[in-house]
Design a protein around this motif. Structure first.
Motif, PDB file in Angstrom:
ATOM      1  N   TYR A   3      27.526  71.659  40.706  1.00 16.37           N
ATOM      2  CA  TYR A   3      28.260  72.442  41.704  1.00 16.37           C
ATOM      3  C   TYR A   3      28.787  71.510  42.781  1.00 16.37           C
ATOM      4  O   TYR A   3      28.047  71.029  43.638  1.00 16.37           O
ATOM      5  CB  TYR A   3      27.364  73.544  42.279  1.00 16.37           C
ATOM      6  CG  TYR A   3      27.574  74.866  41.572  1.00 16.37           C
ATOM      7  CD1 TYR A   3      27.795  74.907  40.196  1.00 16.37           C
ATOM      8  CD2 TYR A   3      27.570  76.069  42.262  1.00 16.37           C
ATOM      9  CE1 TYR A   3      27.995  76.109  39.536  1.00 16.37           C
ATOM     10  CE2 TYR A   3      27.770  77.279  41.617  1.00 16.37           C
ATOM     11  CZ  TYR A   3      27.981  77.291  40.253  1.00 16.37           C
ATOM     12  OH  TYR A   3      28.193  78.472  39.595  1.00 16.37           O
ATOM     13  N   ASP A  34      30.679  72.096  45.287  1.00 17.32           N
ATOM     14  CA  ASP A  34      30.794  72.605  46.652  1.00 17.32           C
ATOM     15  C   ASP A  34      29.517  72.350  47.450  1.00 17.32           C
ATOM     16  O   ASP A  34      29.507  72.512  48.669  1.00 17.32           O
ATOM     17  CB  ASP A  34      31.096  74.104  46.647  1.00 17.32           C
ATOM     18  CG  ASP A  34      30.046  74.909  45.895  1.00 17.32           C
ATOM     19  OD1 ASP A  34      29.677  74.489  44.790  1.00 17.32           O
ATOM     20  OD2 ASP A  34      29.624  75.968  46.399  1.00 17.32           O
ATOM     21  N   ASN A  68      26.487  73.779  53.806  1.00 18.75           N
ATOM     22  CA  ASN A  68      26.501  74.709  52.688  1.00 18.75           C
ATOM     23  C   ASN A  68      25.050  75.064  52.388  1.00 18.75           C
ATOM     24  O   ASN A  68      24.137  74.515  52.996  1.00 18.75           O
ATOM     25  CB  ASN A  68      27.201  74.104  51.474  1.00 18.75           C
ATOM     26  CG  ASN A  68      27.826  75.154  50.571  1.00 18.75           C
ATOM     27  OD1 ASN A  68      27.321  76.265  50.465  1.00 18.75           O
ATOM     28  ND2 ASN A  68      28.920  74.813  49.925  1.00 18.75           N
ATOM     29  N   LEU A  96      34.048  73.522  41.406  1.00 16.32           N
ATOM     30  CA  LEU A  96      34.389  73.344  42.821  1.00 16.32           C
ATOM     31  C   LEU A  96      34.758  74.701  43.409  1.00 16.32           C
ATOM     32  O   LEU A  96      35.891  75.161  43.288  1.00 16.32           O
ATOM     33  CB  LEU A  96      35.549  72.362  42.981  1.00 16.32           C
ATOM     34  CG  LEU A  96      35.937  72.070  44.442  1.00 16.32           C
ATOM     35  CD1 LEU A  96      34.809  71.305  45.140  1.00 16.32           C
ATOM     36  CD2 LEU A  96      37.229  71.272  44.511  1.00 16.32           C
ATOM     37  N   TRP A  97      33.767  75.361  44.021  1.00 17.35           N
ATOM     38  CA  TRP A  97      34.019  76.599  44.746  1.00 17.35           C
ATOM     39  C   TRP A  97      34.535  76.243  46.137  1.00 17.35           C
ATOM     40  O   TRP A  97      34.077  75.271  46.741  1.00 17.35           O
ATOM     41  CB  TRP A  97      32.738  77.427  44.840  1.00 17.35           C
ATOM     42  CG  TRP A  97      32.151  77.760  43.502  1.00 17.35           C
ATOM     43  CD1 TRP A  97      31.078  77.176  42.899  1.00 17.35           C
ATOM     44  CD2 TRP A  97      32.637  78.744  42.580  1.00 17.35           C
ATOM     45  NE1 TRP A  97      30.859  77.744  41.661  1.00 17.35           N
ATOM     46  CE2 TRP A  97      31.791  78.709  41.440  1.00 17.35           C
ATOM     47  CE3 TRP A  97      33.695  79.654  42.600  1.00 17.35           C
ATOM     48  CZ2 TRP A  97      31.985  79.546  40.342  1.00 17.35           C
ATOM     49  CZ3 TRP A  97      33.873  80.492  41.509  1.00 17.35           C
ATOM     50  CH2 TRP A  97      33.030  80.442  40.405  1.00 17.35           C
ATOM     51  N   THR A  98      35.464  77.040  46.662  1.00 21.59           N
ATOM     52  CA  THR A  98      36.191  76.568  47.847  1.00 21.59           C
ATOM     53  C   THR A  98      36.035  77.451  49.083  1.00 21.59           C
ATOM     54  O   THR A  98      36.895  77.442  49.954  1.00 21.59           O
ATOM     55  CB  THR A  98      37.690  76.405  47.523  1.00 21.59           C
ATOM     56  OG1 THR A  98      38.232  77.677  47.144  1.00 21.59           O
ATOM     57  CG2 THR A  98      37.912  75.383  46.429  1.00 21.59           C
ATOM     58  N   GLU A  99      34.931  78.195  49.177  1.00 22.49           N
ATOM     59  CA  GLU A  99      34.733  78.966  50.407  1.00 22.49           C
ATOM     60  C   GLU A  99      34.861  78.077  51.643  1.00 22.49           C
ATOM     61  O   GLU A  99      35.494  78.458  52.636  1.00 22.49           O
ATOM     62  CB  GLU A  99      33.352  79.637  50.411  1.00 22.49           C
ATOM     63  CG  GLU A  99      33.204  80.780  49.434  1.00 22.49           C
ATOM     64  CD  GLU A  99      32.564  80.347  48.132  1.00 22.49           C
ATOM     65  OE1 GLU A  99      31.885  81.169  47.503  1.00 22.49           O
ATOM     66  OE2 GLU A  99      32.759  79.172  47.735  1.00 22.49           O
ATOM     67  N   GLN A 100      34.226  76.909  51.607  1.00 17.37           N
ATOM     68  CA  GLN A 100      34.208  76.017  52.770  1.00 17.37           C
ATOM     69  C   GLN A 100      35.220  74.873  52.651  1.00 17.37           C
ATOM     70  O   GLN A 100      35.155  73.914  53.410  1.00 17.37           O
ATOM     71  CB  GLN A 100      32.798  75.420  52.936  1.00 17.37           C
ATOM     72  CG  GLN A 100      31.671  76.432  52.921  1.00 17.37           C
ATOM     73  CD  GLN A 100      31.673  77.391  54.094  1.00 17.37           C
ATOM     74  OE1 GLN A 100      32.449  77.257  55.028  1.00 17.37           O
ATOM     75  NE2 GLN A 100      30.810  78.392  54.057  1.00 17.37           N
ATOM     76  N   ILE A 101      36.145  74.994  51.703  1.00 19.98           N
ATOM     77  CA  ILE A 101      37.107  73.914  51.467  1.00 19.98           C
ATOM     78  C   ILE A 101      38.505  74.432  51.810  1.00 19.98           C
ATOM     79  O   ILE A 101      39.064  75.259  51.097  1.00 19.98           O
ATOM     80  CB  ILE A 101      37.036  73.421  50.008  1.00 19.98           C
ATOM     81  CG1 ILE A 101      35.647  72.839  49.742  1.00 19.98           C
ATOM     82  CG2 ILE A 101      38.122  72.380  49.724  1.00 19.98           C
ATOM     83  CD1 ILE A 101      35.392  72.449  48.303  1.00 19.98           C
ATOM     84  N   ALA A 118      39.069  68.936  49.310  1.00 20.33           N
ATOM     85  CA  ALA A 118      38.785  69.200  47.890  1.00 20.33           C
ATOM     86  C   ALA A 118      38.548  67.885  47.155  1.00 20.33           C
ATOM     87  O   ALA A 118      37.638  67.786  46.306  1.00 20.33           O
ATOM     88  CB  ALA A 118      39.940  69.975  47.252  1.00 20.33           C
ATOM     89  N   MET A 124      35.103  66.442  48.134  1.00 20.70           N
ATOM     90  CA  MET A 124      33.980  67.110  47.490  1.00 20.70           C
ATOM     91  C   MET A 124      33.911  66.811  45.988  1.00 20.70           C
ATOM     92  O   MET A 124      32.832  66.867  45.388  1.00 20.70           O
ATOM     93  CB  MET A 124      34.068  68.622  47.711  1.00 20.70           C
ATOM     94  CG  MET A 124      33.980  69.045  49.173  1.00 20.70           C
ATOM     95  SD  MET A 124      32.452  68.541  49.993  1.00 20.70           S
ATOM     96  CE  MET A 124      31.266  69.646  49.226  1.00 20.70           C
ATOM     97  N   THR A 125      35.034  66.492  45.385  1.00 14.80           N
ATOM     98  CA  THR A 125      35.077  66.242  43.942  1.00 14.80           C
ATOM     99  C   THR A 125      34.614  64.839  43.585  1.00 14.80           C
ATOM    100  O   THR A 125      33.838  64.641  42.636  1.00 14.80           O
ATOM    101  CB  THR A 125      36.503  66.470  43.406  1.00 14.80           C
ATOM    102  OG1 THR A 125      36.920  67.804  43.700  1.00 14.80           O
ATOM    103  CG2 THR A 125      36.566  66.247  41.904  1.00 14.80           C
TER     104      THR A 125
END
Length: 641
Positions: free
Chosen positions: A450, A452, A464, A495-500, A506, A509-510
């Motif tokens: 994950y 994120d 997070n 890559l979940w993007t609630e905080q991105i 992005a 985080m990746t």
């Protein structure tokens, strides 16, 4: 005497030549990610000349591969490149094998570099594409830049490489619903992932926070569902949108945009997996068409802006504060999904459609008379069985369009048919169970994949609910614990993007965690080695700098482990993810450097200290980030254990 002087002179020249080559060796360190199946270093280097010919029999599938290689060389080295179908003296040769090399399969390749020539052979165009990606990693790091660099270092080490993937499914999931990313940004994401031999992009297109794909027969999905009130801060804790606040954040992909993204991905041998997440995570759809809910008219629905809508205090499934689920007892829902899936299936050539199935709350279903009637009619005893009924009906729609159904591992609770594929995210247990039941499985566990999650200490990373260090991501093994590996299609990172909120974050985080996952899904398990890997990552940081791609340097930052001593004092143990780093610290609120105390043993925090500041050094130079940990936060971490 003259002969002796000549001999000494020649010996000196040879020694200087050898010393010069050795001195440049670090610039040509072989750092290929993911690690090839076989790699042998041979003698010498191929020196890039001012003019070069690439010999290849061009086809539609190879056009982009050749254009990519040519553009890289021309843009950074300034070399003139000619493409020819026949040239025995060509310096670079790309060749499809006239007879199949069984070892390589569809995506494998053989790469040979010697001082005179570079040859890449493969059974299929995809193999040549991946061979070119490896070749580019053998070039000096300047190949990733955007301007011509005149240097005598344009040389490629001589090697023999045989390489092919461990798994066929090597994916990254990009959540474009929680925050919207343009088609150009999606293309850029594809450009970066193919460097590491990923071949699947999973687009999370719908959720509570936005519907991102045009469905022509249901225009309100994008007229209403693609837009929300814009808020900034920590997603999930925002205030509720008020009447009159403008819904000016969002966007969607037209069907022409989708076709363009698919073409772009296909040119790079990437499949696009679309996800329409149902029956939960459907608030954007319900805001567009409230009649799809089990509780229409109870309240005015709107696309979520990041305000709390779920109570997770009792664990999963959550208690919904607002009904964000499609109603399994409503025939209009299946008519709606038939329209959606019809258009999605016509757009995307990939054989699977992902239909979600995760985290669906059941509390609104439990008190709905239509659900009770459905349960009585169908002999359903539990809400899990109700969701299983929904899943089977949606699966039938997907199959009627000539596609295969895949969903998150919660769908196993409803006993789906064996033709359903399962994406295991709640650890690896769901994947093990699904494979044991004969389902095709993609392993995508939050424990390892994950993206994120925080990748460094909470004192410096955007907050997070969990952490995932690079070294932990590198432990990912899609085949671990699986009795019959035939059912494992592969693995992916999510890559979940609630905080991105933007593309630069992005990227941060990746990378580099997606490098770790790439090596887990491509390279043989026995070839993985953490020490070798992180040293390669350091070299790839230099390449990402030149490519202007953001990444997280978190592996250089220390790990904090607070505890309470026997005398009730606060103690803090510091460790580093990679060896060879010195940690310097201070409690006096000043900024430490190499002249401050060096960490050698667990620290006892002074009674009235407010902050612990730390920074890592290597060879006398700062390499980590300055981190300020609040003492109160460190104490709170102990309480949470």
């Amino acid at each position: 005497m003259i002969f002796t002087r000549i001999f000494l002179f020649l010996s000196c020249c040879l020694s200087l030549s050898h010393f010069s080559a050795s001195a440049q060796e670090p610039d040509n360190k072989i750092s290929i990610i993911p690690e090839p199946v076989e790699l042998a270093r041979t003698e010498g280097y191929f020196i890039l000349p001012d003019e070069i010919t690439i010999r290849v029999t061009l086809s539609d599938e190879l056009q982009n591969t050749v254009a990519l290689l040519k553009e890289k060389i021309v843009t950074t080295a300034g070399t003139r490149v000619t493409i020819a179908s026949k040239d025995d003296q060509a310096a670079i040769v790309l060749q499809i094998n006239p007879s199949e090399d069984i070892t390589l399969g569809k995506e494998g390749y053989r790469l040979h570099v010697n001082p005179k020539q570079i040859v890449i052979r493969a059974n299929q165009p995809a193999g040549l594409f991946y061979g070119v990606q490896t070749l580019l990693q053998l070039f000096p790091k300047e190949i990733e830049g955007k301007k011509i660099v005149k240097t005598n270092k344009w040389r490629i080490p001589s090697v023999n490489i045989a390489d092919y993937p461990r798994f066929a499914w090597r994916g990254l999931m990009f959540d474009v619903s929680r925050h919207f990313f343009t088609k150009e940004e999606v293309k850029k994401y594809i450009d970066n992932m193919v460097k590491y031999k990923y071949n699947l992009l999973h687009l999370h297109l719908t959720d509570d926070e936005g519907w991102r794909i045009q469905i022509k027969s249901l225009p309100r999905l994008t007229e209403v569902g693609a837009w929300r009130v814009n808020k900034t801060g920590y997603f999930g804790s925002f205030s509720h949108p008020q009447p009159g606040e403008p819904k000016d954040y969002g966007g969607f992909y037209t069907q022409e945009d989708i076709k363009e993204i698919i073409r772009y991905a296909s040119d790079r041998f990437v499949n696009i997996l679309p996800e329409i997440d149902v029956p939960g995570h459907s608030l954007a759809a319900i805001a567009s068409y409230p009649e799809l809910s089990c509780t229409p008219g109870v309240e005015k629905y709107s696309v979520r802006a990041g305000e709390p809508i779920m109570d997770w205090s009792r664990g999963a499934p959550p208690i919904a504060l607002i009904d964000n689920t499609l109603c399994p007892a409503n025939e209009k829902v299946y008519e709606f999904l038939d329209k959606v899936i019809t258009e999605v299936a016509a757009l995307f050539p990939f054989e699977y459609i992902h239909m979600g199935g995760d985290e669906a709350p059941h509390n609104f279903w439990q008190k709905n008379p239509a659900i009770q009637a459905l349960m009585q009619k169908e002999g359903l005893k539990t809400m899990e069985q109700v969701q299983g009924y929904f899943t089977r009906r949606v699966e039938a729609i997907v199959q009627s369009k000539g596609k295969k159904f895949i969903g998150w591992d919660e769908i196993l609770e409803g006993a789906p048919s064996k033709s359903t594929a399962v994406m295991s995210w709640r650890g690896v247990e769901g994947g093990i169970k699904a494979a044991g039941l004969g389902h095709e499985v993609v392993i995508s566990p939050s424990t390892y994949a994950y993206l994120d999650y925080m990748q460094g200490d909470i004192a410096i990373e955007p907050k997070n609910y969990a952490s995932l260090r690079l070294s932990k991501a590198y432990q990912f093994d899609p085949g671990e614990g699986i009795a019959d590996i035939r059912f494992i299609k592969g693995g992916q990172g999510n890559l979940w993007t609630e905080q991105i909120y933007n593309m630069r974050h992005a990227e941060y985080m990746t990378w580099p965690r997606a490098m770790a996952i790439a090596e887990s899904v491509w390279s043989p398990a026995g070839k993985k080695n953490w020490t070798n890997f992180y040293t390669k990552v350091e070299n790839h940081f230099k390449r990402l700098d030149l490519a202007e791609v953001k990444y997280a340097p978190s592996m250089y930052d220390p790990v904090f482990l607070p505890s309470t001593g026997s005398d009730n004092t606060l103690r803090v143990e510091l460790s580093t993810e990679i060896p060879g780093l010195d940690v310097h610290y201070t409690f006096d609120n000043s900024f430490p450097d190499k002249f401050y105390p060096k960490y050698t043993a667990p620290l006892v925090v002074p009674k009235d200290a407010v902050t612990l500041k730390v920074i890592t050094y290597r060879d006398g130079k700062p390499i980590g980030r300055m981190i300020t940990a609040q003492i109160a936060d460190l104490k709170a971490r102990i309480k949470k254990k």
